[in-house]
Scaffold this motif. Structure first.
Motif, PDB file in Angstrom:
ATOM      1  N   UNK A   1      10.497 110.720  51.518  1.00  0.00           N
ATOM      2  CA  UNK A   1      11.613 111.479  50.666  1.00  0.00           C
ATOM      3  C   UNK A   1      13.093 110.264  51.303  1.00  0.00           C
ATOM      4  N   UNK A   2      12.950 109.743  52.852  1.00  0.00           N
ATOM      5  CA  UNK A   2      13.827 108.734  52.612  1.00  0.00           C
ATOM      6  C   UNK A   2      13.091 107.858  52.158  1.00  0.00           C
ATOM      7  N   UNK A   3      11.952 107.335  51.995  1.00  0.00           N
ATOM      8  CA  UNK A   3      11.167 106.689  51.452  1.00  0.00           C
ATOM      9  C   UNK A   3      12.197 106.433  49.827  1.00  0.00           C
ATOM     10  N   UNK A   4      11.628 107.234  49.026  1.00  0.00           N
ATOM     11  CA  UNK A   4      12.429 107.484  47.643  1.00  0.00           C
ATOM     12  C   UNK A   4      13.691 107.196  47.751  1.00  0.00           C
ATOM     13  N   UNK A   5      14.469 106.634  48.446  1.00  0.00           N
ATOM     14  CA  UNK A   5      15.819 106.357  48.222  1.00  0.00           C
ATOM     15  C   UNK A   5      15.594 105.100  48.620  1.00  0.00           C
ATOM     16  N   UNK A   6      14.990 104.476  49.936  1.00  0.00           N
ATOM     17  CA  UNK A   6      15.130 102.975  50.173  1.00  0.00           C
ATOM     18  C   UNK A   6      14.950 102.650  48.781  1.00  0.00           C
ATOM     19  N   UNK A   7      13.703 102.561  48.317  1.00  0.00           N
ATOM     20  CA  UNK A   7      13.171 102.292  47.161  1.00  0.00           C
ATOM     21  C   UNK A   7      14.289 102.592  46.479  1.00  0.00           C
ATOM     22  N   UNK A   8      14.918 103.559  45.759  1.00  0.00           N
ATOM     23  CA  UNK A   8      15.851 103.698  44.771  1.00  0.00           C
ATOM     24  C   UNK A   8      17.241 102.436  44.581  1.00  0.00           C
ATOM     25  N   UNK A   9      17.459 102.514  46.397  1.00  0.00           N
ATOM     26  CA  UNK A   9      18.705 101.663  46.638  1.00  0.00           C
ATOM     27  C   UNK A   9      18.449  99.602  46.784  1.00  0.00           C
ATOM     28  N   UNK A  10      17.019  99.814  47.018  1.00  0.00           N
ATOM     29  CA  UNK A  10      16.951  98.429  46.819  1.00  0.00           C
ATOM     30  C   UNK A  10      16.391  97.603  45.376  1.00  0.00           C
ATOM     31  N   UNK A  11      15.377  98.515  44.799  1.00  0.00           N
ATOM     32  CA  UNK A  11      15.271  98.722  43.221  1.00  0.00           C
ATOM     33  C   UNK A  11      16.874  98.304  42.556  1.00  0.00           C
ATOM     34  N   UNK A  12      17.478  99.468  42.569  1.00  0.00           N
ATOM     35  CA  UNK A  12      19.113  98.927  42.215  1.00  0.00           C
ATOM     36  C   UNK A  12      19.381  97.128  42.552  1.00  0.00           C
ATOM     37  N   UNK A  13      18.782  96.646  43.779  1.00  0.00           N
ATOM     38  CA  UNK A  13      19.340  95.279  44.163  1.00  0.00           C
ATOM     39  C   UNK A  13      18.410  93.985  43.238  1.00  0.00           C
ATOM     40  N   UNK A  14      17.594  94.332  43.218  1.00  0.00           N
ATOM     41  CA  UNK A  14      16.907  93.858  42.499  1.00  0.00           C
ATOM     42  C   UNK A  14      17.748  93.663  40.892  1.00  0.00           C
TER      43      UNK A  14
ATOM     44  N   UNK B   1      20.233  94.580  40.002  1.00  0.00           N
ATOM     45  CA  UNK B   1      21.166  93.881  39.521  1.00  0.00           C
ATOM     46  C   UNK B   1      21.244  92.300  40.184  1.00  0.00           C
ATOM     47  N   UNK B   2      20.666  92.135  40.343  1.00  0.00           N
ATOM     48  CA  UNK B   2      19.786  90.444  40.982  1.00  0.00           C
ATOM     49  C   UNK B   2      19.081  90.313  39.459  1.00  0.00           C
ATOM     50  N   UNK B   3      18.836  90.324  38.770  1.00  0.00           N
ATOM     51  CA  UNK B   3      18.146  90.193  37.108  1.00  0.00           C
ATOM     52  C   UNK B   3      19.132  90.088  36.390  1.00  0.00           C
ATOM     53  N   UNK B   4      19.921  91.524  36.554  1.00  0.00           N
ATOM     54  CA  UNK B   4      20.680  91.590  35.314  1.00  0.00           C
ATOM     55  C   UNK B   4      21.980  90.445  35.457  1.00  0.00           C
ATOM     56  N   UNK B   5      22.426  89.773  36.532  1.00  0.00           N
ATOM     57  CA  UNK B   5      24.170  89.079  36.630  1.00  0.00           C
ATOM     58  C   UNK B   5      23.512  87.990  36.851  1.00  0.00           C
ATOM     59  N   UNK B   6      21.968  87.769  37.273  1.00  0.00           N
ATOM     60  CA  UNK B   6      21.719  85.969  37.451  1.00  0.00           C
ATOM     61  C   UNK B   6      22.584  85.034  36.393  1.00  0.00           C
ATOM     62  N   UNK B   7      22.879  84.498  37.154  1.00  0.00           N
ATOM     63  CA  UNK B   7      23.947  83.356  36.065  1.00  0.00           C
ATOM     64  C   UNK B   7      22.092  82.427  35.594  1.00  0.00           C
ATOM     65  N   UNK B   8      20.797  82.181  35.405  1.00  0.00           N
ATOM     66  CA  UNK B   8      19.806  81.449  35.105  1.00  0.00           C
ATOM     67  C   UNK B   8      19.486  81.807  34.320  1.00  0.00           C
ATOM     68  N   UNK B   9      19.825  83.062  33.693  1.00  0.00           N
ATOM     69  CA  UNK B   9      18.960  83.651  32.701  1.00  0.00           C
ATOM     70  C   UNK B   9      20.110  82.843  31.761  1.00  0.00           C
ATOM     71  N   UNK B  10      18.645  83.158  30.432  1.00  0.00           N
ATOM     72  CA  UNK B  10      19.398  82.648  29.075  1.00  0.00           C
ATOM     73  C   UNK B  10      19.151  82.889  28.169  1.00  0.00           C
ATOM     74  N   UNK B  11      19.318  84.183  27.030  1.00  0.00           N
ATOM     75  CA  UNK B  11      19.169  84.221  25.858  1.00  0.00           C
ATOM     76  C   UNK B  11      17.569  84.277  25.514  1.00  0.00           C
TER      77      UNK B  11
END
Length: 1032
Positions: A772-785, A787-797
Motif C-alpha cells: 500500500x505504501x508503495x502504491x502511494x509512493x508511486x502516486x506521489x511521484x507520478x503526480x510530480x512527473x 506536473x513536470x511534463x504539463x508545466x515544462x516550458x520546452x513543450x511546444x504544440x
C-alpha cells in the motif's frame, strides 16, 4: 557558346611577362613534365626515334623541299625587315632588289587572335648568331639551366637581317656546320641530276643522298659519323619498311635487303663508296621501294616519308618551329612566311590542308601545356583552328584523316576533361577564366567527334522526321558534378587530417559540423567564381553544383545518422547544422535555376531532403524506446527480486518502486535536456510508454491474492437440539442460566488470554502494508512527473494532424497519467481489502471468529477481540503512510463487522443463542463500533461507520425477535422473493440461497438466526420445513 578569354595582363613579351614567368618559375620542372605526360600523344610512337632525331630529319626534308627558294640555295636570298624599320627612310617598307619585306601584320596570327611581337627574329642580325648556329638567348624562366640550348653568349653588334633559311635553322636548332653539310649534299645531288629527270621534290630522297655524298672525313670522328649514318638508315627504314604509305608485301626482296643493311649498320658503318656493293644494293632497294604504287602500275610519285605516323611526327616537329626559342609561349611574327615554306614539304610528307589544320591545332594545344599553361592565347588559337577543323571534318571522308582527327581530338579532350572533371583542383581563383577557353575547346572537339549530338524523333514536323539535339549541356553538367564530388572528397580528407592533428582526435560530431561549414564555403566559392563562367553553357550551373554538394554531404550525414544509437546534444548539433546548410544550398539552387523553363523544379526535385526534423524525431523516438526499455527491465527485475520488505524504517515502501521512479524521472529530465523543441505528441508518446509500465508494476504490486481466501468456509446449516446430552448436562449442572453463562464466559476469557501473547499483525500482513505504501509512493511521484511534463516550458504544440486531438484533449484533463491514477486507486482498494481480511480472519481469528461466543453469550467476551484489534490498528497506523490509513482502516472495519456477523450467523455447531442474548451482543458490537469511531479520530467518517454498523445492528435486531415472529417474517420474505405470494396449506418454502450479503430483510439471514436459536419452536420449524439435521 562562350567567348574566348584572352589574357590581357601581358601586353607584351617584355618586363611584365618576364616578371610573371619568373614568378611562375616557382613551379618545378617536374610539375610541367607531369602536365605534359597527362597529354596522350595522339600518334603512334616511332620505334628507336628520339625527338632530336625527328627534328634533324624534319629539317633536312624541309631544307630539301625549299631548295629552290631564296636562302636555301635558290637564286635570291629572302630576307625580312620589320615594319618598324624604314630602309632608305621612305616609309613604304620597300626593300632593295632581292629582298622581301614582311607584312605589317601576320595574317595567321590575326586570324588566331595572337598579338604581334615588338621584336622579331628578322630584327636579329647575323652577327648575333654564334658559331654553333644557335642564337644567344637568356635561360628560359620555365626550363632554366635544364635547357640544353640556352647559353649566355653576349650579343654581337648586328650587321644584316636574317634570312628565312637562317630563321628556320635557328628555330630548328640546327648548327651551321650541319647546315653547310646539308647544303653541300644538296648541291652535289642537284648537279648529278641535271639533265636526267625533272627537278621535283619527289626525286630527292634526302637520307639516301646524304649517305652517298657525305664521307667520314667530313665528321669530327668515326663515332659521330657512325651515329649519323645509323640515323639516316633508320629514317629510310621508318619511311619504307616500318611505316610505308603503301602496304608492303611480306616477301618483298628489296625490303629484306634494306632490312639487312640497316641491321648490319648497327655494329659498324657501311661502306658508302661509289664502288661499294652495299651502297648499290641500298640505292636499288630504296628507289624500288619508294616508287611503288598501290596497284603495281608505274608511277611518277615517290613515297618514302609519307607513311603514317612517321610523316606526322616529322611535320609536327616542323610546326613546332613557329614558337620563339627565346620565349616558347610566343609565335613568331614570320609565321605566315614559314608556313608558306613548310607547305613545300606536303608532297613529300603526304600532308593535306585538313591534316595540316588538325596538326596545327594539336601543336598549339601541346605548346600551351608544355609551357605551363601561362599563355591562354595559345589555347584560344587552338580553339580557333578547331573551328577550321570542324569545317574540314564535314567534307573530308578519308579514313586516314578520320583516324588522325579522332586520335588528336581524343587526346586533347582527354587531357582537358581530366581537369574539367576536377576543375576545383586545377583552376584557382586567379585562373578560373581559363575554364571558359578549355571548356569551349572540349565542346568543339566533342561536337566534331559527334559525341554531343543526339538524334531524336522530330517534334512538330513531318511524321518520321528526326531532330539533332545538342547535348553539350549534359557534358558540362557532368563536369560540374564530378568536380564538386572530387572537391568535396578533398575537403573531407582535409577535415579528417586537421582533426587527427589534435592531441585527442575530435569527436565525429565535431568533424561533421566542421565539414558542414567547409561545404557551405565551397558552395559559396563555386557560386562566386565558377558558376558565372559555366552558366554560359549550362543555364543552371550553380544549381547543379549545389545539388551535388547536397548529395555528397547527405551521404555522409546519412551514414552518421545510421550509426547514431541515441540522441545526444552533439548529434542534435550536427543535424541542426546540416539543416542550416540545406537551407543555404536550396536557396542557391532556387535562385540559380530561376531562368530555367520549369523554374528550377527539376533540379530542386533531384535533391533528397536531409529531413533533419524527421531524423531528430526518429532518433528521439528511438531514444524514448530505449529509455522505456530500461524502465521495463527495472519492472521485470522487480518482479523477480522484490520481497516487499520496506526500504528502511523511515521509508516503508518497496526499494524497487524507488528505483523505478528514479529511472522514470531521469528519463523525463534527459528528454528535456536535448536542445530541441519537444512537441506535445512526443511528450504524449513518452508519457504513454511510462504509464503502461507503471500500470504493469501496479498490477504486480496488487497481485497479492483475494480476500475470499481468508474468509472461513460457512458450516452446513443445522438446527439446535434442546434434548441433546450437552444441553441436559448443562441444565443439571447449572440450573441458573446466569451462573452457567458466567462460568462459561470466565472459561472462554481465560482461554483467550492464554493465546493473546501470540496474536499480532503477521509479517505477511505487514508486507501488504508495504505494498500500500508503495502504491502511494508511486502516486506521489507520478503526480510530480505529470506536473513536470504539463508545466515544462520546452513543450511546444504539435503541428501534426494525427496528434491534433490527443488523449488529454479528449478526456478534458490536464493529466498525462489519468489511467495510472485510476489503476492506483483500484490497486489500493484491492490491497486494503486483502490486508483487512487477512488481519481480521487470519491474524485475529483465534480470538475473534474461533473464540467469540463459543458455548454461549456472556458479558466481557468481546474484550480480547477489542484488545487485539486496538493493537493491530495501532501498528497499522504506524506502518502505513498517512494517505493510505483511511482506506485501510475502513476495510479493517468492514472486515471486523463481517467477522462479527459470521460469528452470529455462521459460527458453527459450537455456537447457539437465545433471545435474551441480544442485549449483550448489542453492547459488544457497540464496543466494537467505537474502536473505529473514536480510536483514530477523523480517519473514518462517522456516517461511513454508521452505514456499515447498521447492517450488523439489523441482524442483532432480528435476534431480539421471538421465534414465532422470525418464522412469520421468514415465510413472508421467502414467499415474496419467490413470487408465490401467500402460502397455502400444501405449499412448502424453498431454501433461500446464501448470498453473503446479510441483512435483516434477507431470507437467508433470517433462516440463519432461526438455525442458531436455541428453542423448541425453531427446532420444529426447521425440521418440518427443511428437514435440517440436528446438532449432536
Amino acid at each position: 557558346m562562350g567567348q574566348h578569354v584572352r589574357r590581357d595582363s601581358y601586353p607584351s613579351a617584355t618586363s611584365s611577362r618576364l616578371e610573371y614567368l619568373h614568378h611562375q618559375g616557382s613551379r618545378r620542372l617536374d610539375v610541367l613534365i607531369v602536365e605534359a605526360d597527362d597529354l596522350a600523344w595522339p600518334f603512334e610512337k616511332l620505334v628507336s626515334f628520339d625527338d632530336d632525331e625527328v627534328r634533324e630529319t624534319a629539317y633536312e626534308i624541309f631544307f630539301t623541299s625549299c631548295r629552290s627558294s631564296p636562302g636555301f640555295g635558290g637564286r635570291h636570298a629572302l630576307t625580312f625587315h620589320s615594319s618598324h624599320e624604314n630602309i632608305g627612310g621612305n616609309g613604304d617598307g620597300g626593300g632593295k632588289l632581292n629582298q622581301v619585306v614582311t607584312k605589317p601584320t601576320s595574317r595567321v596570327k590575326k586570324a588566331l587572335g595572337l598579338k604581334m611581337l615588338k621584336r622579331s627574329p628578322s630584327k636579329r642580325m647575323l652577327s648575333g648568331i654564334g658559331s654553333s648556329g644557335v642564337v644567344s638567348t637568356p635561360s628560359s624562366p620555365l626550363t632554366g639551366a635544364a635547357n640544353p640550348f640556352s647559353n649566355t653568349v653576349p650579343p654581337f653588334r648586328p650587321r644584316r637581317p636574317m634570312t628565312a633559311a637562317e630563321i628556320m635553322r635557328q628555330q630548328m636548332r640546327v648548327t651551321e656546320h650541319n647546315d653547310n653539310k646539308l647544303r653541300k649534299t644538296l648541291m652535289r645531288t642537284l648537279v648529278g641530276q641535271m639533265g636526267k629527270r625533272s627537278e621535283t621534290n619527289q626525286t630527292i630522297i634526302i637520307p639516301l643522298e646524304l649517305l652517298r655524298h657525305l664521307k667520314p672525313a667530313e665528321f669530327s670522328d668515326s663515332q659521330e659519323y657512325h651515329m649519323w649514318q645509323k640515323r639516316q638508315l633508320k629514317v629510310l627504314a621508318a619511311g619504307l619498311l616500318l611505316y610505308p604509305s603503301i602496304p608492303l608485301e611480306n616477301n618483298n626482296s628489296f625490303a629484306m635487303r634494306l632490312r639487312d643493311i640497316v641491321s648490319n649498320a648497327e655494329s659498324k658503318p657501311i661502306d658508302t663508296g661509289k664502288n661499294s656493293d652495299t651502297m648499290r644494293t641500298l640505292c636499288n632497294s630504296v628507289v624500288s621501294l619508294s616508287w611503288r604504287s598501290s596497284n603495281g602500275t608505274p608511277t611518277d610519285v615517290c613515297h618514302w616519308a609519307d607513311g603514317f605516323p612517321f610523316n606526322l611526327h616529322l611535320y609536327t616537329s616542323l610546326l613546332q618551329s613557329i614558337f620563339d626559342i627565346r620565349d616558347d609561349t610566343l609565335v613568331l611574327d614570320e609565321v605566315d612566311e614559314l608556313f608558306e615554306l613548310m607547305q613545300k614539304t606536303w608532297s613529300t610528307l603526304g600532308i593535306t590542308l585538313p591534316i595540316h589544320n588538325v596538326c596545327f591545332s594539336w601543336v598549339l594545344f601541346h605548346q600551351y601545356i608544355v609551357t605551363g599553361q601561362v599563355e591562354s592565347d595559345l589555347l584560344c588559337a587552338s580553339q580557333t583552328m578547331l573551328n577550321e577543323v570542324a569545317n574540314d571534318a564535314k567534307k573530308e571522308k578519308d579514313s586516314l584523316y578520320i583516324k588522325i582527327l579522332s586520335s588528336v581530338l581524343s587526346s586533347m579532350q582527354g587531357w582537358a576533361e581530366k581537369r574539367l572533371l576536377n576543375y576545383h583542383e586545377y583552376f584557382q581563383r586567379g585562373n578560373a577564366n581559363q575554364i571558359e577557353n578549355l571548356l569551349s575547346l572540349v565542346l568543339t572537339a566533342s561536337k566534331i567527334l559527334g559525341e554531343d549530338l543526339t538524334i531524336t524523333d522530330g517534334k512538330g514536323g513531318e511524321k518520321g522526321g528526326i531532330t539533332i539535339v545538342d547535348s553539350s549541356g549534359n557534358r558540362v553538367d557532368n563536369y560540374i558534378r564530378s568536380s564538386m564530388k572530387n572537391n568535396f572528397e578533398k575537403v573531407v580528407e582535409a577535415v579528417n587530417t586537421k582533426s587527427s592533428e589534435y592531441e585527442g582526435r575530435k569527436e565525429l560530431s565535431e568533424v561533421l559540423i566542421q565539414l558542414a561549414q567547409e561545404t557551405e564555403d565551397l558552395v559559396m566559392k563555386e557560386r562566386q567564381h565558377f558558376s558565372p563562367i559555366l552558366k554560359k553553357w549550362h543555364s543552371s550551373a550553380g544549381a547543379v553544383a549545389a545539388v551535388m554538394l547536397h548529395r555528397c554531404y547527405g551521404q555522409v550525414l546519412r551514414q552518421y545518422t545510421s550509426e547514431v544509437t541515441s540522441l545526444t546534444s552533439e548529434s542534435v548539433q550536427v543535424l541542426q547544422r546540416a539543416g542550416k546548410l540545406e537551407k543555404v544550398i536550396v536557396q542557391i539552387a532556387v535562385e540559380d535555376s530561376s531562368d530555367c523553363d520549369d523554374g528550377g523544379k527539376t533540379v530542386v526535385r533531384e535533391m533528397v531532403p536531409f529531413d533533419v526534423d524527421s531524423v531528430i524525431l526518429s532518433l528521439l523516438v528511438k531514444w524514448i524506446d530505449e529509455s522505456l526499455s530500461k524502465v521495463k527491465e527495472c519492472v521485470q527485475r522487480a518482479k523477480e527480486t522484490e520481497t516487499w520488505n520496506p526500504k528502511s524504517k523511515s521509508e516503508q515502501f518497496a526499494p524497487s518502486a524507488a528505483e523505478l521512479m528514479k529511472l522514470a524521472a531521469t528519463t523525463v529530465e534527459e528528454c528535456f535536456r536535448v536542445p530541441i523543441a519537444i512537441t506535445e505528441d512526443l511528450v504524449q508518446v513518452l508519457a504513454d510508454g511510462l504509464e503502461i509500465l507503471f500500470q504493469d508494476y501496479m498490477m504486480f504490486v496488487a497481485a497479492c491474492g483475494s480476500k475470499q481466501s481468508y474468509i472461513p468456509v460457512l458450516p452446513s446449516l443445522t438446527r439446535c437440539n434442546p434434548d441433546s446430552k450437552f444441553i441436559k448436562l448443562w441444565k443439571k449442572a447449572a440450573p441458573c442460566t446466569s451462573g452457567f453463562e458466567q462460568q462459561h464466559c470466565t472459561k472462554v476469557i481465560h482461554e483467550g488470554h492464554h493465546h493473546h501473547h501470540k496474536q499480532s499483525t503477521s509479517r505477511g500482513t505487514q508486507r501488504l502494508y508495504v505494498r500500500l505504501n508503495t502504491l502511494h509512493y508511486l502516486l506521489t511521484h507520478i503526480h510530480s512527473l505529470d506536473k513536470a511534463l504539463y508545466l515544462n516550458p520546452g513543450v511546444v504544440p504539435s503541428n501534426r494532424i494525427r496528434f491534433a486531438k490527443n488523449r488529454r484533449d479528449q478526456s478534458n484533463t490536464s493529466s498525462y497519467f489519468e489511467s495510472a491514477y485510476l489503476c492506483i486507486q483500484e490497486a489500493c482498494q484491492h490491497i486494503s481489502e486483502v490486508a483487512a481480511y487477512r488481519l481480521v480472519f487470519h491474524d485475529s481469528r483465534s480470538v475473534f471468529y474461533d473464540s467469540l461466543y463459543i458455548g454461549g453469550v456472556a458479558r466481557g467476551q468481546i474484550k480480547p477481540v477489542l484488545r487485539i484489534l486496538n493493537h493491530n490498528i495501532s501498528l497499522l497506523t504506524t506502518i502505513l503512510t498517512e494517505k493510505a490509513q483511511s482506506l485501510a482502516l475502513k476495510e479493517v472495519m468492514k472486515a471486523a463487522f463481517n467477522s462479527f456477523l459470521m460469528v452470529l450467523l455462521g459460527g458453527g455447531s459450537s455456537r447457539l443463542f437465545v433471545r435474551p442474548d441480544h442485549e449483550i451482543i448489542r453492547e459488544d458490537f457497540e464496543h466494537l463500533r467505537r474502536i473505529f469511531s473514536n480510536c483514530v479520530e477523523g480517519l473514518i467518517a462517522e456516517n461511513v461507520v454508521e452505514g456499515e454498523a447498521a447492517l450488523v445492528e439489523g441482524v442483532i435486531a432480528l435476534m431480539s425477535r421471538s421465534t414465532e415472529q422470525l418464522m412469520e417474517d421468514f415465510s413472508i420474505v421467502t414467499s415474496e422473493g419467490s413470487g408465490i405470494g401467500i402460502l397455502g396449506n400444501s405449499q412448502k418454502l424453498s431454501m433461500p440461497p446464501t448470498t453473503g450479503k446479510w441483512n435483516r430483510s434477507d431470507p437467508n439471514t433470517i433462516l440463519r438466526v432461526l438455525c442458531y436459536r436455541n428453542d423448541r419452536a425453531a427446532n420444529q420449524f426447521l425440521k418440518k420445513t427443511f428437514q435440517l439435521a440436528k446438532r449432536r
